[in-house]
Design a protein around this motif. Structure first.
Motif, PDB file in Angstrom:
ATOM      1  N   ILE A  70      -6.763 100.422 -64.534  1.00 45.06           N
ATOM      2  CA  ILE A  70      -6.245  99.069 -64.700  1.00 45.06           C
ATOM      3  C   ILE A  70      -7.434  98.121 -64.752  1.00 45.06           C
ATOM      4  O   ILE A  70      -8.386  98.261 -63.996  1.00 45.06           O
ATOM      5  CB  ILE A  70      -5.325  98.707 -63.522  1.00 45.06           C
ATOM      6  CG1 ILE A  70      -4.052  99.553 -63.557  1.00 45.06           C
ATOM      7  CG2 ILE A  70      -4.990  97.226 -63.510  1.00 45.06           C
ATOM      8  CD1 ILE A  70      -3.192  99.388 -62.322  1.00 45.06           C
ATOM      9  N   ASN A  71      -7.421  97.154 -65.653  1.00 44.02           N
ATOM     10  CA  ASN A  71      -8.550  96.240 -65.765  1.00 44.02           C
ATOM     11  C   ASN A  71      -8.427  95.093 -64.769  1.00 44.02           C
ATOM     12  O   ASN A  71      -7.323  94.583 -64.536  1.00 44.02           O
ATOM     13  CB  ASN A  71      -8.641  95.700 -67.187  1.00 44.02           C
ATOM     14  CG  ASN A  71      -9.706  96.397 -68.006  1.00 44.02           C
ATOM     15  OD1 ASN A  71     -10.557  95.754 -68.622  1.00 44.02           O
ATOM     16  ND2 ASN A  71      -9.692  97.715 -68.012  1.00 44.02           N
ATOM     17  N   MET A  72      -9.567  94.662 -64.207  1.00 37.02           N
ATOM     18  CA  MET A  72      -9.591  93.575 -63.232  1.00 37.02           C
ATOM     19  C   MET A  72     -10.794  92.677 -63.485  1.00 37.02           C
ATOM     20  O   MET A  72     -11.804  93.104 -64.055  1.00 37.02           O
ATOM     21  CB  MET A  72      -9.650  94.140 -61.800  1.00 37.02           C
ATOM     22  CG  MET A  72      -8.493  95.039 -61.442  1.00 37.02           C
ATOM     23  SD  MET A  72      -8.620  95.735 -59.767  1.00 37.02           S
ATOM     24  CE  MET A  72      -8.289  94.275 -58.779  1.00 37.02           C
ATOM     25  N   ALA A  73     -10.689  91.418 -63.057  1.00 40.68           N
ATOM     26  CA  ALA A  73     -11.800  90.473 -63.182  1.00 40.68           C
ATOM     27  C   ALA A  73     -11.647  89.401 -62.122  1.00 40.68           C
ATOM     28  O   ALA A  73     -10.522  89.011 -61.777  1.00 40.68           O
ATOM     29  CB  ALA A  73     -11.821  89.833 -64.570  1.00 40.68           C
ATOM     30  N   ASN A  74     -12.763  88.914 -61.606  1.00 38.55           N
ATOM     31  CA  ASN A  74     -12.722  87.776 -60.699  1.00 38.55           C
ATOM     32  C   ASN A  74     -12.345  86.518 -61.463  1.00 38.55           C
ATOM     33  O   ASN A  74     -12.753  86.317 -62.618  1.00 38.55           O
ATOM     34  CB  ASN A  74     -14.090  87.580 -60.026  1.00 38.55           C
ATOM     35  CG  ASN A  74     -14.196  88.325 -58.721  1.00 38.55           C
ATOM     36  OD1 ASN A  74     -13.293  88.267 -57.892  1.00 38.55           O
ATOM     37  ND2 ASN A  74     -15.291  89.037 -58.529  1.00 38.55           N
ATOM     38  N   TYR A  75     -11.574  85.669 -60.794  1.00 38.78           N
ATOM     39  CA  TYR A  75     -11.122  84.409 -61.379  1.00 38.78           C
ATOM     40  C   TYR A  75     -11.670  83.279 -60.500  1.00 38.78           C
ATOM     41  O   TYR A  75     -11.098  82.960 -59.458  1.00 38.78           O
ATOM     42  CB  TYR A  75      -9.586  84.389 -61.434  1.00 38.78           C
ATOM     43  CG  TYR A  75      -8.979  83.069 -61.836  1.00 38.78           C
ATOM     44  CD1 TYR A  75      -9.265  82.514 -63.074  1.00 38.78           C
ATOM     45  CD2 TYR A  75      -8.108  82.402 -60.987  1.00 38.78           C
ATOM     46  CE1 TYR A  75      -8.691  81.306 -63.450  1.00 38.78           C
ATOM     47  CE2 TYR A  75      -7.528  81.195 -61.363  1.00 38.78           C
ATOM     48  CZ  TYR A  75      -7.829  80.656 -62.591  1.00 38.78           C
ATOM     49  OH  TYR A  75      -7.275  79.465 -62.972  1.00 38.78           O
ATOM     50  N   PRO A  76     -12.792  82.674 -60.881  1.00 39.04           N
ATOM     51  CA  PRO A  76     -13.482  81.744 -59.966  1.00 39.04           C
ATOM     52  C   PRO A  76     -13.143  80.284 -60.175  1.00 39.04           C
ATOM     53  O   PRO A  76     -13.880  79.415 -59.718  1.00 39.04           O
ATOM     54  CB  PRO A  76     -14.946  82.003 -60.332  1.00 39.04           C
ATOM     55  CG  PRO A  76     -14.898  82.281 -61.806  1.00 39.04           C
ATOM     56  CD  PRO A  76     -13.580  82.972 -62.078  1.00 39.04           C
ATOM     57  N   ASP A  77     -12.055  79.978 -60.874  1.00 34.97           N
ATOM     58  CA  ASP A  77     -11.759  78.597 -61.216  1.00 34.97           C
ATOM     59  C   ASP A  77     -11.201  77.832 -60.009  1.00 34.97           C
ATOM     60  O   ASP A  77     -11.366  78.238 -58.867  1.00 34.97           O
ATOM     61  CB  ASP A  77     -10.787  78.562 -62.393  1.00 34.97           C
ATOM     62  CG  ASP A  77     -11.013  77.347 -63.288  1.00 34.97           C
ATOM     63  OD1 ASP A  77     -11.726  76.436 -62.862  1.00 34.97           O
ATOM     64  OD2 ASP A  77     -10.475  77.321 -64.395  1.00 34.97           O
ATOM     65  N   ALA A  78     -10.480  76.753 -60.236  1.00 36.80           N
ATOM     66  CA  ALA A  78     -10.036  75.858 -59.164  1.00 36.80           C
ATOM     67  C   ALA A  78      -9.179  76.572 -58.128  1.00 36.80           C
ATOM     68  O   ALA A  78      -9.204  76.231 -56.943  1.00 36.80           O
ATOM     69  CB  ALA A  78      -9.267  74.685 -59.761  1.00 36.80           C
ATOM     70  N   THR A  79      -8.388  77.546 -58.546  1.00 38.24           N
ATOM     71  CA  THR A  79      -7.601  78.365 -57.625  1.00 38.24           C
ATOM     72  C   THR A  79      -8.120  79.794 -57.719  1.00 38.24           C
ATOM     73  O   THR A  79      -7.625  80.585 -58.512  1.00 38.24           O
ATOM     74  CB  THR A  79      -6.098  78.320 -57.987  1.00 38.24           C
ATOM     75  OG1 THR A  79      -5.682  76.962 -58.087  1.00 38.24           O
ATOM     76  CG2 THR A  79      -5.276  79.021 -56.926  1.00 38.24           C
ATOM     77  N   PRO A  80      -9.149  80.129 -56.974  1.00 40.40           N
ATOM     78  CA  PRO A  80      -9.831  81.411 -57.171  1.00 40.40           C
ATOM     79  C   PRO A  80      -8.966  82.600 -56.772  1.00 40.40           C
ATOM     80  O   PRO A  80      -8.026  82.486 -55.994  1.00 40.40           O
ATOM     81  CB  PRO A  80     -11.066  81.297 -56.269  1.00 40.40           C
ATOM     82  CG  PRO A  80     -10.665  80.314 -55.219  1.00 40.40           C
ATOM     83  CD  PRO A  80      -9.761  79.333 -55.896  1.00 40.40           C
ATOM     84  N   GLY A  81      -9.320  83.744 -57.313  1.00 39.16           N
ATOM     85  CA  GLY A  81      -8.600  84.972 -57.014  1.00 39.16           C
ATOM     86  C   GLY A  81      -9.051  86.087 -57.925  1.00 39.16           C
ATOM     87  O   GLY A  81     -10.203  86.134 -58.355  1.00 39.16           O
ATOM     88  N   VAL A  82      -8.126  86.984 -58.241  1.00 44.18           N
ATOM     89  CA  VAL A  82      -8.422  88.156 -59.052  1.00 44.18           C
ATOM     90  C   VAL A  82      -7.375  88.257 -60.156  1.00 44.18           C
ATOM     91  O   VAL A  82      -6.185  88.016 -59.927  1.00 44.18           O
ATOM     92  CB  VAL A  82      -8.421  89.436 -58.191  1.00 44.18           C
ATOM     93  CG1 VAL A  82      -8.488  90.686 -59.047  1.00 44.18           C
ATOM     94  CG2 VAL A  82      -9.586  89.408 -57.205  1.00 44.18           C
ATOM     95  N   LEU A  83      -7.807  88.611 -61.364  1.00 47.32           N
ATOM     96  CA  LEU A  83      -6.914  88.856 -62.486  1.00 47.32           C
ATOM     97  C   LEU A  83      -6.746  90.356 -62.688  1.00 47.32           C
ATOM     98  O   LEU A  83      -7.708  91.117 -62.551  1.00 47.32           O
ATOM     99  CB  LEU A  83      -7.467  88.228 -63.764  1.00 47.32           C
ATOM    100  CG  LEU A  83      -7.694  86.721 -63.745  1.00 47.32           C
ATOM    101  CD1 LEU A  83      -8.389  86.277 -65.029  1.00 47.32           C
ATOM    102  CD2 LEU A  83      -6.377  85.975 -63.568  1.00 47.32           C
ATOM    103  N   VAL A  84      -5.531  90.774 -63.022  1.00 52.40           N
ATOM    104  CA  VAL A  84      -5.224  92.182 -63.265  1.00 52.40           C
ATOM    105  C   VAL A  84      -4.546  92.295 -64.620  1.00 52.40           C
ATOM    106  O   VAL A  84      -3.552  91.604 -64.891  1.00 52.40           O
ATOM    107  CB  VAL A  84      -4.290  92.751 -62.172  1.00 52.40           C
ATOM    108  CG1 VAL A  84      -4.024  94.231 -62.422  1.00 52.40           C
ATOM    109  CG2 VAL A  84      -4.897  92.547 -60.787  1.00 52.40           C
ATOM    110  N   ALA A  85      -5.068  93.142 -65.510  1.00 50.50           N
ATOM    111  CA  ALA A  85      -4.458  93.398 -66.811  1.00 50.50           C
ATOM    112  C   ALA A  85      -3.833  94.785 -66.803  1.00 50.50           C
ATOM    113  O   ALA A  85      -4.469  95.754 -66.385  1.00 50.50           O
ATOM    114  CB  ALA A  85      -5.489  93.291 -67.935  1.00 50.50           C
ATOM    115  N   TRP A  86      -2.587  94.880 -67.273  1.00 48.94           N
ATOM    116  CA  TRP A  86      -1.867  96.150 -67.257  1.00 48.94           C
ATOM    117  C   TRP A  86      -0.864  96.161 -68.413  1.00 48.94           C
ATOM    118  O   TRP A  86      -0.660  95.151 -69.083  1.00 48.94           O
ATOM    119  CB  TRP A  86      -1.140  96.334 -65.920  1.00 48.94           C
ATOM    120  CG  TRP A  86      -0.325  95.158 -65.481  1.00 48.94           C
ATOM    121  CD1 TRP A  86      -0.783  94.026 -64.858  1.00 48.94           C
ATOM    122  CD2 TRP A  86       1.079  94.962 -65.664  1.00 48.94           C
ATOM    123  NE1 TRP A  86       0.250  93.146 -64.633  1.00 48.94           N
ATOM    124  CE2 TRP A  86       1.410  93.694 -65.113  1.00 48.94           C
ATOM    125  CE3 TRP A  86       2.104  95.733 -66.219  1.00 48.94           C
ATOM    126  CZ2 TRP A  86       2.703  93.185 -65.113  1.00 48.94           C
ATOM    127  CZ3 TRP A  86       3.399  95.235 -66.224  1.00 48.94           C
ATOM    128  CH2 TRP A  86       3.687  93.977 -65.675  1.00 48.94           C
TER     129      TRP A  86
END
Length: 419
Positions: free
Chosen positions: A374-390
């Motif tokens: 599963i693909n993942m990436a950090n999301y460092p914008d105004a509401t930070p977190g992690v993105l998951v592509a599936w």
């Protein structure tokens, strides 16, 4: 979760990265209708909804079999997207060749422009020339370069630099071609291609993990910006047993690592490790919490991402159950010892990203010639977190569908809504 969509209403094998210069998520995938390679750029709202730009074809392939994405990563030094993919070619070993493309994002209209090089109708942008079974790429901020760990058609692992020229993207040996430098694992016996960047004691390093002749091993190497040499430490054994879904993550706050894999029952297992700052030797820590299991049920397509804002790992995976869900768990390394604090380890398998059903079961990421995780990436914008592509099966009359889910730290957990 936001549907990626596609020009012909279906897609396979999405890969993803986040462009921190343009504050957009970029996905690439194999289109269902014609097997061409397509990409889309999306901007993420505070609610987590994604507004996608128009789908753009990056390569149509040379046969009806088309292309299969392998991995994609953002280069924060050049502000370019680097995509690697296979294409069917009967003239190549195992009937596939591997290519690379460089793209530039414009967030004014959520578009991406791919450089002409790397198309399948030319030799520019062709990497090793033959099939790559799987691979993962990472940006190294110390060396300001891209590196990838991949498995070739001969089951040999390689770690090499990805060069991002827009006229001839390629990959290079990390020195004069000494085999111990570009593949620290054994010959013709290795598979899986975990890789992570790690700053340890202010020194820039790469950590790689693989199944090396039925032994899960990890290795750490120092890479600096003045050359392409890697100074590898010794191989460290995690477990002497054939394993799959091997990935590795690095806790930049506690300067410790976490390696994940699935055992002979496809159960999720883990081990923590530390790195000797002088020799790059890795010490694997056993006897951690939950007897080394993070999930006592069958899973696959495992991946890991360290969320620096929340100071813990996010682990995403596909449950191999009746209707194949997508779940995730969090893992927090304890600073004073070698234990791990996991979120729930119950029979439901953690927090649900997608609940599969008849006609909507989550699809596994294929090992051969396509993404292994599963693909993942950090999301460092105004509401930070992690993105998951599936991706999952489509309902009756609809082709396979791809999604991007934002897991944002909006409070003490990932279940809360924005606002």
């Amino acid at each position: 979760s936001t549907s990626i969509g596609a020009s012909d209403n279906g897609l396979y094998r999405p890969v993803m990265c986040y462009d921190t210069n343009e504050d957009t998520v970029v996905v690439a995938y194999q289109s269902v209708g014609d097997n061409h390679g397509e990409s889309r750029v999306g901007s993420i709202a505070a609610s987590g909804a994604i507004t996608w730009g128009t789908a753009v074809e990056f390569d149509e392939g040379t046969t009806s079999t088309g292309i299969k994405p392998l991995c994609m990563q953002f280069n924060a030094n050049t502000n370019k997207i680097h995509l690697v993919y296979n294409s069917y070619d009967t003239g190549a070993t195992n009937n596939y060749r591997v290519y690379s493309k460089i793209g530039t994002v414009d967030n004014s209209d959520n578009s991406i422009t791919w450089a002409p090089s790397g198309n399948l109708n030319s030799t520019t942008g062709r990497l090793a020339g033959d099939a790559i079974l799987q691979g993962q790429a990472v940006y190294h901020p110390g060396a300001t370069k891209m590196y990838w760990h991949y498995v070739g058609a001969n089951n040999r692992n390689h770690v090499r630099q990805l060069t991002d020229s827009t006229t001839d993207p390629d990959h290079t040996y990390l020195d004069d071609g000494a085999t111990s430098t570009y593949h620290p694992f054994g010959d013709n016996t290795s598979h899986w291609s975990g890789i992570v960047y790690a700053a340890v004691n202010s020194t820039h390093r790469l950590i790689v993990a693989a199944d090396d002749n039925d032994v899960v091993k990890v290795c750490c190497g120092t890479v600096e910006s003045d050359d392409n040499d890697v100074s590898w430490g010794s191989l460290a054994t995690v477990v002497s047993a054939a394993s799959d879904d091997i990935v590795v993550g690095w806790d930049s706050d506690n300067e410790k690592g976490l390696v994940l894999y699935t055992d002979s029952n496809d159960y999720g297992k883990f081990a923590t490790f530390s790195v000797n700052t002088g020799t790059n030797a890795i010490t694997v820590n056993t006897g951690t919490d939950e007897a080394g299991f993070f999930l006592s049920s069958a899973i696959n397509s495992v991946n890991i991402m360290y969320n620096e804002d929340a100071n813990h790992f996010v682990v995403a995976y596909r449950n191999d159950d009746t209707h194949d869900d997508i779940h995730f768990k969090t893992a927090t390394l304890n600073g004073s010892d070698d234990t791990v604090s996991w979120s729930s380890n119950n029979s439901t398998g953690g927090i649900v990203i997608h609940t599969g059903g008849s006609g909507s079961a989550a699809n596994a990421s294929g090992l051969s010639y396509s993404p292994a995780n599963i693909n993942m990436a950090n999301y460092p914008d105004a509401t930070p977190g992690v993105l998951v592509a599936w991706w999952r099966e489509g309902p009756s009359g609809v082709e396979a569908q791809g999604y991007v889910t934002r897991l944002a730290n909006l409070g003490t957990n990932y279940d809360q809504t924005a606002g």
